[in-house]
Design a protein around this motif. Structure first.
Motif, PDB file in Angstrom:
ATOM      1  N   GLY A  83      -9.636  -0.088   0.702  1.00 41.60           N
ATOM      2  CA  GLY A  83      -8.722   1.051   0.678  1.00 41.60           C
ATOM      3  C   GLY A  83      -7.532   0.824   1.574  1.00 41.60           C
ATOM      4  O   GLY A  83      -7.676   0.440   2.727  1.00 41.60           O
ATOM      5  N   MET A  84      -6.331   1.063   1.030  1.00 38.68           N
ATOM      6  CA  MET A  84      -5.114   0.973   1.821  1.00 38.68           C
ATOM      7  C   MET A  84      -4.584   2.388   1.994  1.00 38.68           C
ATOM      8  O   MET A  84      -4.219   3.060   1.027  1.00 38.68           O
ATOM      9  CB  MET A  84      -4.086   0.096   1.085  1.00 38.68           C
ATOM     10  N   PHE A 139      -4.281  -5.815 -10.628  1.00 37.74           N
ATOM     11  CA  PHE A 139      -5.371  -6.151  -9.703  1.00 37.74           C
ATOM     12  C   PHE A 139      -6.609  -6.315 -10.565  1.00 37.74           C
ATOM     13  O   PHE A 139      -7.051  -5.377 -11.195  1.00 37.74           O
ATOM     14  CB  PHE A 139      -5.559  -5.014  -8.697  1.00 37.74           C
ATOM     15  N   GLN A 198      -3.448  -0.239   7.101  1.00 38.20           N
ATOM     16  CA  GLN A 198      -4.282  -1.426   7.310  1.00 38.20           C
ATOM     17  C   GLN A 198      -3.362  -2.628   7.234  1.00 38.20           C
ATOM     18  O   GLN A 198      -2.726  -2.869   6.213  1.00 38.20           O
ATOM     19  CB  GLN A 198      -5.366  -1.524   6.210  1.00 38.20           C
ATOM     20  N   PHE A 224      -5.299   3.092  -3.085  1.00 38.56           N
ATOM     21  CA  PHE A 224      -4.605   1.827  -3.254  1.00 38.56           C
ATOM     22  C   PHE A 224      -5.530   0.733  -2.723  1.00 38.56           C
ATOM     23  O   PHE A 224      -6.257   0.926  -1.759  1.00 38.56           O
ATOM     24  CB  PHE A 224      -3.313   1.786  -2.426  1.00 38.56           C
ATOM     25  N   SER A 248      -5.410  -3.461  -1.596  1.00 39.50           N
ATOM     26  CA  SER A 248      -4.601  -4.644  -1.351  1.00 39.50           C
ATOM     27  C   SER A 248      -5.371  -5.855  -1.862  1.00 39.50           C
ATOM     28  O   SER A 248      -6.577  -5.937  -1.700  1.00 39.50           O
ATOM     29  CB  SER A 248      -4.353  -4.752   0.160  1.00 39.50           C
ATOM     30  N   HIS A 249      -4.669  -6.791  -2.498  1.00 35.10           N
ATOM     31  CA  HIS A 249      -5.368  -7.921  -3.101  1.00 35.10           C
ATOM     32  C   HIS A 249      -6.034  -8.807  -2.045  1.00 35.10           C
ATOM     33  O   HIS A 249      -7.141  -9.287  -2.255  1.00 35.10           O
ATOM     34  CB  HIS A 249      -4.409  -8.801  -3.909  1.00 35.10           C
TER      35      HIS A 249
END
Lengths: 749, 139, 156
Positions: A671-672, A531, A681, A373, A375-376
């Motif tokens: 990376g999340m 994304f 994070q 995943f 995150s933007h």
């Protein structure tokens, strides 16, 4: 204390014009007297503006304002879209004022920032608007001077009749022009006649940016405005049970604490209505720090969610969305994705007989790629202003696609559509995140509840743990190679959580007689959203890494092998549908080959190449790296792009550079991680974003020159960066990288 | 024979000492990079911090416990604490650094601006992290 | 709540706020100086960079109680000569640095402070000094070039 610049009188506005005209005001900081670009224009008497088409306003004293319809988040449509208008309008570009349009679908028809569509969508309509206005101004002059329109010329905002030595500027003609009927038969310039489009132009609002003017929703202030923050569950798969605000309410500056339900029961969500959590606890107070402190004192009880099934609108129809209960974890996700790879999946495309080719193969190479995943993390955290009264629902919002929010606002705030007024601010980054406007509804609900103007602010933690991530993916590429080193079949199988990324009709489909693509999905309660180049941003990395490894296996130069496949796909395309133009794909590879001096590179050059086509444009990159103390240093990136006619070369180069940096950063560091539903994070000290030191030392951008209508640059240059980097790192370290973030794999011994 | 062995072993020691110095200077220069990115804007480029807001790192006597320093970087730290008789009651956010970056920046801080301390190694940091957080795992 | 006398951009201001309030929020919420931006609140992104005593500092974790009489400069007050843009801002415009623009005031503040102490920085020195400032849009190459240009063109 100084007066707010927005209260400047007309007299001081005139002071400013004389300032910008060259005179210096002694004793004043230029910043203090410089009105924001838009305020400069609106400081003039609002009644003076004459409107010509929905995009242009002109004052009798010859100020020309051109509207930018598309919300701005860094692609500089504020400059390039008005350039399209002015190419035909022919006002003096150096004096043109650009203004961000309000949310106004009847006027602007389309205000869609996303999918890299802005250039393509605006190309005809905006030039037509400019041409229409120019023709009306010319007609007004023709009428006044009693001469044929055909004898008139226009340059720099002045209409002239050379024969009688008469001229008038747009300001003098605007009022008369606005009373004429707009012509329907409007001829546009040929590309070869462009005098503005294709020339590098500086950002029209650059001064506001470097001066720190109020441009963003985070900066917006309103009389009597309160600050609100929303507390959401600490984990996906949890929801609100109850809360105790006794301590919080005692804290200084706090007005109220309550809960809201974002979407009503039964609301049928559309594509951009995604929100991570439907029940939030809201804290409202006078100032940001006070609310930040008070929210820590709210005692909230969370309970697990139940599995839900919702009908949601999907592109051209609807689909059933399953949101499972439970606390999910990255390690579990990886196991589930590996498991899916072992099971049959949905057939997406099959050409020829890949099964036989694989069974007969002399050699089979199979590689599996994964990515987490993401995150933007746009620099400006999520925020939104709302003031809902009986008369109107007034929003100041950063939102990529305002028209998609209308039904949502109407349904969930109970407000008639014609009462919605929305000012669209500049966004401090979007990358797809700000297409999901749940925060507009949240701000609206809060304003309705407290009956006051309110700005909802997400802290960085709120934002980063709020989902709407780029999905996590896994894909396996397999190639069958026969005894004479020919690749006889390609198999692609992959998917993601909760959606996959296999684009079965993209290259290398069409280049192989035997080809199979399969896909799968695993539902999740982790929310995802578009994304920057959705799907492509992962699949390109896998595809371009695999093609590299395949080329090496069969003893071919990686760049030349791509050209060979593309030429093959062009000469003898396999299958009914191949979503790319092989010629244009070849052209960017050949351009990057030439500009990077690929053929002459030393045998062990630490260099990688990748190319991709998505969102209508083609991009190829060559990346040079060195390893220093086990860490990659990106020495140089050479990029070759085909996006058709380039409207603003200055902005275009900036976009490609930014995509290169963004791609390297996400590939190496992004990376999340989720553990038991909790995003691990939570802020930028834990989620690593590429910094100055890590950016390439040099980026060189080249464009294929052609006459195709403009296509976009926000997304297309981004996906191939990952593969080019991975391929370069292979040459630099001898290690092929399969799982992102690449730095983790590099650092494993 | 004995002389040759002595000569050889002295040579080995010189070599070892030289590679030790190289490793040290590499750690210090890497540590300086880490410091400048993550620490400098509060603790300042000369380590003096901002009195009352961000503690000084210069000869404070607070840098001796390497496990504590690893913990501060890994988890952040919240006041009140006393540094050189000044009370600080703020919060330092945790910083996600690799084991090597952690070792390097601690080495840099503990050997700059008049500070002097033994170099710590990457395995020591890894062990300290595990002791701080059970089952610690980076992304 | 306590009263504090702050010197910001050469002017005196009195504010009445909680002593732990970070200078960032004093500037934005109480002094209407919104040029200094909020990006993370944990000193990681640099969007909140100001000058304290001429030195670049992140203001999101600097409690107002710690400032005392030390002068604060924000983007609104960063000029080299009265009535003129700072050479760094000029370079930023000439090289068309910004994309979304949100990080840029912080970048400019860091750059101005760098050039005060190192009027002719090497590439490495620029990278080091600026590494505390994140640009999510990735305009680093332009930022570096703009700093080099500002260094060349500075009249000092």
């Amino acid at each position: 204390m100084e007066k707010s610049t927005n209260n400047q009188s007309r007299r001081s506005f005139l002071k400013v014009t004389s300032l910008t005209g060259g005179g210096m005001m002694i004793g004043f900081s230029w910043l203090a007297n410089l009105l924001p670009n838009e305020a400069l224009a609106t400081a003039a008497n609002a009644n003076d503006w004459v409107e010509l088409t929905g995009f242009i306003k002109i004052t009798p004293d010859n100020q020309v304002k051109i509207f930018n319809p598309n919300p701005e988040f860094g692609t500089n449509v504020m400059t390039s879209l008005p350039m399209m208008v002015n190419e035909e309008l022919q006002a003096d570009w150096s004096k043109v004022i650009v203004e961000m349009g309000d949310y106004d679908t009847p006027r602007f028809k389309s205000q869609f920032t996303g999918g890299s569509r802005g250039m393509a969508q605006g190309w005809k309509p905006l030039r037509t608007a400019g041409a229409t206005a120019r023709m009306m101004l010319m007609q007004a002059a023709a009428n006044e001077w009693n001469v044929p329109v055909a004898e008139l010329t226009v340059a720099n905002g002045v209409v002239s009749h050379k024969a009688s030595n008469r001229s008038a500027n747009f300001g003098a003609l605007a009022t008369a022009a606005s009373k004429l009927t707009a012509p329907t038969n409007v001829e546009l310039k040929k590309n070869s006649a462009f005098s503005l489009i294709g020339t590098p132009q500086k950002n029209k609002v650059g001064k506001d940016i470097v001066a720190g003017h109020s441009l963003f929703t985070m900066d917006y202030k309103h009389e009597g405005m309160l600050i609100a923050m929303a507390i959401h569950p600490p984990a996906f798969g949890m929801t609100l049970k109850s809360f105790d605000a006794t301590e919080a309410l005692k804290m200084p500056g706090i007005k109220s604490v309550f809960d809201i339900q974002v979407y009503k029961d039964g609301y049928k969500r559309a594509g951009f209505d995604t929100r991570a959590f439907n029940k939030l606890v809201v804290v409202v107070g006078n100032s940001t720090w006070e609310v930040m402190n008070a929210r820590k004192k709210v005692n909230v009880q969370w309970i697990p969610t139940e599995t839900t099934k919702e009908i949601v609108a999907a592109w051209g129809g609807q689909r059933e969305e399953i949101v499972p209960a439970g606390l999910e974890s990255t390690d579990e996700h990886m196991k589930q994705m590996y498991a899916m790879q072992q099971k049959p999946a949905k057939l997406l495309r099959k050409d020829g007989d890949p099964e036989t080719a694989f069974s007969k193969a002399a050699k089979v190479i199979e590689r599996t790629y994964s990515a987490p995943f993401l995150s933007h993390n746009p620099m400006e955290p999520i925020s939104c202003f709302a003031h809902i009264t009986d008369e109107k629902a007034y929003f100041v919002a950063p939102i990529q696609i305002p028209e998609m929010m209308k039904q949502n606002i109407v349904s969930n705030l109970g407000i008639p559509g014609d009462k919605i007024e929305m000012k669209l601010t500049r966004m401090g980054g979007g990358f797809g995140r700000r297409a999901y406007g749940h925060y507009i509804v949240e701000a609206g609900l809060i304003s309705q509840k407290i009956k006051a103007p309110v700005k909802l602010i997400y802290t960085r933690e709120d934002d980063m743990t709020n989902g709407i991530y780029r999905p996590t993916y896994m894909v396996t590429y397999k190639a069958a190679i026969d005894a004479t080193n020919n690749v006889t079949a390609i198999a692609i199988k992959g998917g993601g959580i909760p959606e996959g990324a296999v684009h079965e009709n993209r290259f290398p489909a069409g280049a192989f007689e035997n080809y199979i693509a399969e896909g799968w999905e695993i539902p999740s309660n982790i929310t995802i959203g578009a994304f920057r180049a959705p799907g492509s941003n992962f699949i390109a990395s896998a595809e371009q890494s695999f093609l590299d490894e395949l080329a090496e296996t069969i003893g071919k130069d990686p760049l030349d092998y791509r050209l060979e496949l593309l030429r093959k796909a062009k000469a003898n395309p396999v299958g009914k549908r191949n979503d790319y133009d092989a010629d244009r794909y070849i052209a960017v590879l050949e351009l990057v080959k030439e500009k990077s001096n690929w053929a002459a590179r030393p045998k062990n050059a630490k260099r990688g190449v990748a190319a991709y086509f998505c969102h209508s444009s083609y991009a190829a990159h060559v990346v040079d790296v060195t390893m220093k103390d086990g860490q990659p240093v990106i020495d140089k990136v050479v990029s070759a792009i085909d996006c058709g006619v380039i409207v603003n070369p200055e902005g275009a180069v900036n976009m490609v550079e930014g995509a290169v940096v963004d791609g390297i950063g996400n590939a190496l560091y992004g990376g999340m991680r989720i553990e038991k539903g909790v995003p691990m994070q939570k802020n930028l000290n834990q989620y690593r974003i590429i910094r100055h030191k890590e950016a390439p030392k040099k980026i060189e951008v080249h464009f294929v020159q052609n006459n195709f209508d403009p296509t976009g640059l926000g997304e297309p240059p981004f996906p191939p960066v990952f593969g080019a980097l991975a391929n370069a790192l292979y040459k630099a370290t001898g290690k092929r990288l399969y799982n992102q973030p690449y730095l983790n794999e590099l650092n494993k011994s | 024979m004995k002389k040759a062995i002595l000569f050889i072993s002295l040579g080995m020691m010189a070599l070892a000492s030289q590679s030790f110095k190289q490793a040290n200077s590499s750690s210090l220069s890497n540590g300086k990079n880490v410091y400048e990115t993550y620490c400098m804007s509060c603790h300042m480029d000369n380590g003096t911090g901002v009195p009352g807001a961000f503690p000084s790192l210069v000869k404070t006597g607070n840098l001796a416990d390497k496990n504590r320093l690893v913990k501060i970087i890994l988890q952040g730290v919240r006041g009140p604490i006393n540094v050189k008789e000044t009370k600080y009651d703020g919060e330092m956010a945790s910083i996600s650094l690799s084991d090597k970056e952690t070792a390097d920046v601690i080495n840099y801080i503990r050997n700059s601006w008049g500070n002097k301390a033994p170099m710590i190694t990457v395995p020591e940091v890894a062990a300290a992290k595990k002791a701080v957080v059970k089952g610690y795992q980076a992304y | 709540m306590s009263k504090f006398n702050l010197k910001v951009n050469g002017k005196n201001h009195e504010v009445d706020v909680d002593p732990t309030t970070p200078v960032l929020w004093v500037l934005r919420d109480h002094l209407n100086l919104i040029g200094t931006k909020f990006g993370c609140g944990v000193g990681s992104c640099g969007a909140c960079t100001i000058h304290l005593n001429g030195r670049a500092l992140k203001s999101c974790q600097l409690p107002v109680a710690a400032v005392g009489t030390q002068p604060i400069t924000t983007i609104e007050g960063v000029v080299e000569e009265v009535g003129e843009m700072h050479p760094v801002q000029k370079a930023w415009l000439e090289l068309d640095v910004a994309q979304c623009g949100y990080c840029q005031t912080g970048q400019i503040m860091a750059a101005v402070a760098l050039l005060k102490t190192k009027p002719n920085p090497t590439e490495e020195e620029i990278e080091s000094a600026m590494s505390g400032n994140i640009c999510r849009c990735g305009t680093y190459v332009r930022i570096k070039a703009a700093i080099q240009q500002a260094a060349k063109s500075s009249t000092k």
